[in-house]
Design an enzyme around this catalytic site. Structure first.
Site, PDB file in Angstrom:
ATOM      1  N   ASN A 118       5.004 -38.368  43.749  1.00  0.00           N
ATOM      2  CA  ASN A 118       3.992 -39.291  44.868  1.00  0.00           C
ATOM      3  C   ASN A 118       4.980 -40.315  45.201  1.00  0.00           C
ATOM      4  O   ASN A 118       6.005 -40.783  44.483  1.00  0.00           O
ATOM      5  CB  ASN A 118       2.564 -39.619  43.486  1.00  0.00           C
ATOM      6  CG  ASN A 118       1.900 -38.000  43.939  1.00  0.00           C
ATOM      7  OD1 ASN A 118       1.592 -37.794  45.472  1.00  0.00           O
ATOM      8  ND2 ASN A 118       1.018 -38.963  43.030  1.00  0.00           N
TER       9      ASN A 118
ATOM     10  N   ALA B 270      -4.189 -29.380  40.739  1.00  0.00           N
ATOM     11  CA  ALA B 270      -4.349 -28.669  39.664  1.00  0.00           C
ATOM     12  C   ALA B 270      -4.724 -29.522  38.072  1.00  0.00           C
ATOM     13  O   ALA B 270      -4.370 -30.383  38.297  1.00  0.00           O
ATOM     14  CB  ALA B 270      -2.988 -28.010  38.632  1.00  0.00           C
TER      15      ALA B 270
ATOM     16  N   LYS C 135       2.253 -38.969  53.430  1.00  0.00           N
ATOM     17  CA  LYS C 135       1.725 -38.839  52.181  1.00  0.00           C
ATOM     18  C   LYS C 135       1.438 -39.375  51.350  1.00  0.00           C
ATOM     19  O   LYS C 135       0.957 -39.766  50.724  1.00  0.00           O
ATOM     20  CB  LYS C 135       2.348 -38.051  51.436  1.00  0.00           C
ATOM     21  CG  LYS C 135       1.863 -37.569  50.358  1.00  0.00           C
ATOM     22  CD  LYS C 135       0.008 -36.675  49.822  1.00  0.00           C
ATOM     23  CE  LYS C 135       0.272 -36.164  49.327  1.00  0.00           C
ATOM     24  NZ  LYS C 135       0.545 -35.196  48.359  1.00  0.00           N
TER      25      LYS C 135
ATOM     26  N   ASN D  23     -12.617 -40.770  44.979  1.00  0.00           N
ATOM     27  CA  ASN D  23     -12.472 -40.492  46.159  1.00  0.00           C
ATOM     28  C   ASN D  23     -13.152 -40.464  47.685  1.00  0.00           C
ATOM     29  O   ASN D  23     -13.003 -41.515  48.559  1.00  0.00           O
ATOM     30  CB  ASN D  23     -11.258 -38.984  46.611  1.00  0.00           C
ATOM     31  CG  ASN D  23     -10.016 -38.922  46.053  1.00  0.00           C
ATOM     32  OD1 ASN D  23      -9.654 -40.179  45.193  1.00  0.00           O
ATOM     33  ND2 ASN D  23     -10.132 -37.895  46.110  1.00  0.00           N
TER      34      ASN D  23
ATOM     35  N   GLU E 127       2.243 -44.905  39.209  1.00  0.00           N
ATOM     36  CA  GLU E 127       2.952 -44.920  40.612  1.00  0.00           C
ATOM     37  C   GLU E 127       2.865 -46.180  41.511  1.00  0.00           C
ATOM     38  O   GLU E 127       3.643 -45.855  42.300  1.00  0.00           O
ATOM     39  CB  GLU E 127       2.829 -43.487  40.484  1.00  0.00           C
ATOM     40  CG  GLU E 127       3.454 -42.167  39.916  1.00  0.00           C
ATOM     41  CD  GLU E 127       3.332 -40.694  39.978  1.00  0.00           C
ATOM     42  OE1 GLU E 127       4.079 -39.929  40.057  1.00  0.00           O
ATOM     43  OE2 GLU E 127       2.307 -40.784  40.689  1.00  0.00           O
TER      44      GLU E 127
END
Length: 332
Positions: free
Chosen positions: A122, A149, A206, A224, A288
């Site tokens: 990411n 996954a 992205k 989300n 991140e």
């Protein structure tokens, strides 16, 4: 203009090329299984992990596909002193963005001078230092995947979501066609693999998805899908607007309306999911955020732009991501 191409099915002639995966998390293990279970010659041990220990070892793995079928494998985890590191022709780097430099750069001198590196993480940022550290014959490809996954335990993963894997050349020699053909096994189960040139516009798109979904779900402790609520619309529009402006100064032209539509599409498609940043915060792990909203802030500073929404998200997540700020039992 972005050029996209799909490759024809790989041939057995190209299958005996040593591929290594750095990072045995959910995505690393997913890549391993898709490259081995779907291989035309699954009996050949030509896909391996690279571990942190000096000694090489074997590890039993379980992979549950989307049909709930379980595949068992005995994977080789190469030690950092194994001579076979010099035989690796393709290295997929699947660690977290903030781990890339520390995990990869010390390995580079042990790899073949012709080994091609693929970064799959990411955010943006590590590609600059990696490109600078590569030998002149080592090429660098950047990529992103929306396949998903879920780790059931350390060595068992479940394929939990379909998606596309997008790759493109960034620096150094181009990836040899034979290695591109080998990566076509990621195309199994009708999961597209696309090659884009240039690749950075795809990664900025992205980045926009991650810059919205990751920090907002972490800060609001929500799935989300809850970001589709009216209360988040103005904030989401501001995050995307700032990103589009920064990207344009970086030479990347993005359509704000199309990007916004894509962000909301992903919110809908992954409505029941909890983002990686939500889960990292919930478990007291580093996030991140520096490579997502922090990268937007970094590039904005270089262009003397103000990005107050992204700056606020960066600062709030950094405060929130201290261990125990969210009780791990809240993770669903």
């Amino acid at each position: 203009m972005v050029k996209t191409s799909l490759l024809p099915p790989s041939s057995t002639h190209d299958s005996h090329r040593l591929i290594a995966i750095l990072g045995a998390g959910a995505i690393g293990q997913l890549m391993y299984h898709k490259l081995t279970v779907c291989s035309p010659t699954p009996e050949v041990d030509d896909v391996m992990f690279i571990g942190r220990d000096k000694q090489t070892r074997q590890q039993k793995l379980d992979f549950i596909n989307d049909k709930q079928q379980c595949h068992k494998a005995l994977a080789t985890i190469l030690g950092t002193e194994d001579n076979r590191l010099a035989q690796v022709e393709l290295l997929l780097v699947c660690v977290k963005a903030y781990q890339v430099e520390l995990a990869l750069i010390p390995l580079l001198t042990k790899l073949s001078p012709q080994c091609h590196i693929v970064l799959l993480h990411n955010g943006l940022g590590p590609h600059f230092s990696v490109a600078a550290a590569l030998a002149k014959h080592q090429g660098l490809t950047l990529g992103t995947t929306s396949q998903a996954a879920l780790k059931q335990n350390q060595w068992q993963v479940k394929h939990s979501g379909f998606g596309v894997t997008q790759l493109g050349h960034f620096s150094g020699p181009l990836m040899p066609t034979a290695l591109k053909m080998r990566l076509n096994n990621l195309h199994s189960d009708h999961q597209p693999i696309e090659w884009h040139q240039p690749v950075l516009p795809v990664l900025w798109q992205k980045l926009a998805i991650n810059a919205v979904i990751n920090p907002l779900t972490a800060l609001n402790q929500c799935a989300n899908g809850q970001l589709a609520a009216t209360q988040y619309q103005a904030q989401i529009a501001a995050i995307i607007g700032e990103l589009v402006q920064v990207a344009q100064c970086d030479g990347i032209n993005l359509d704000k309306a199309a990007l916004s539509a894509r962000v909301y599409q992903v919110i809908a498609l992954t409505s029941a999911n909890f983002s990686s940043m939500y889960q990292d915060v919930a478990h007291g792990r580093p996030t991140e955020i520096h490579e997502i909203n922090g990268y937007i802030c970094q590039q904005a500073k270089a262009h003397q732009l103000d990005v107050p929404q992204n700056q606020a998200l960066l600062e709030r997540v950094l405060r929130l991501s201290k261990p125990n700020n969210i009780n791990s039992t809240s993770l669903k």
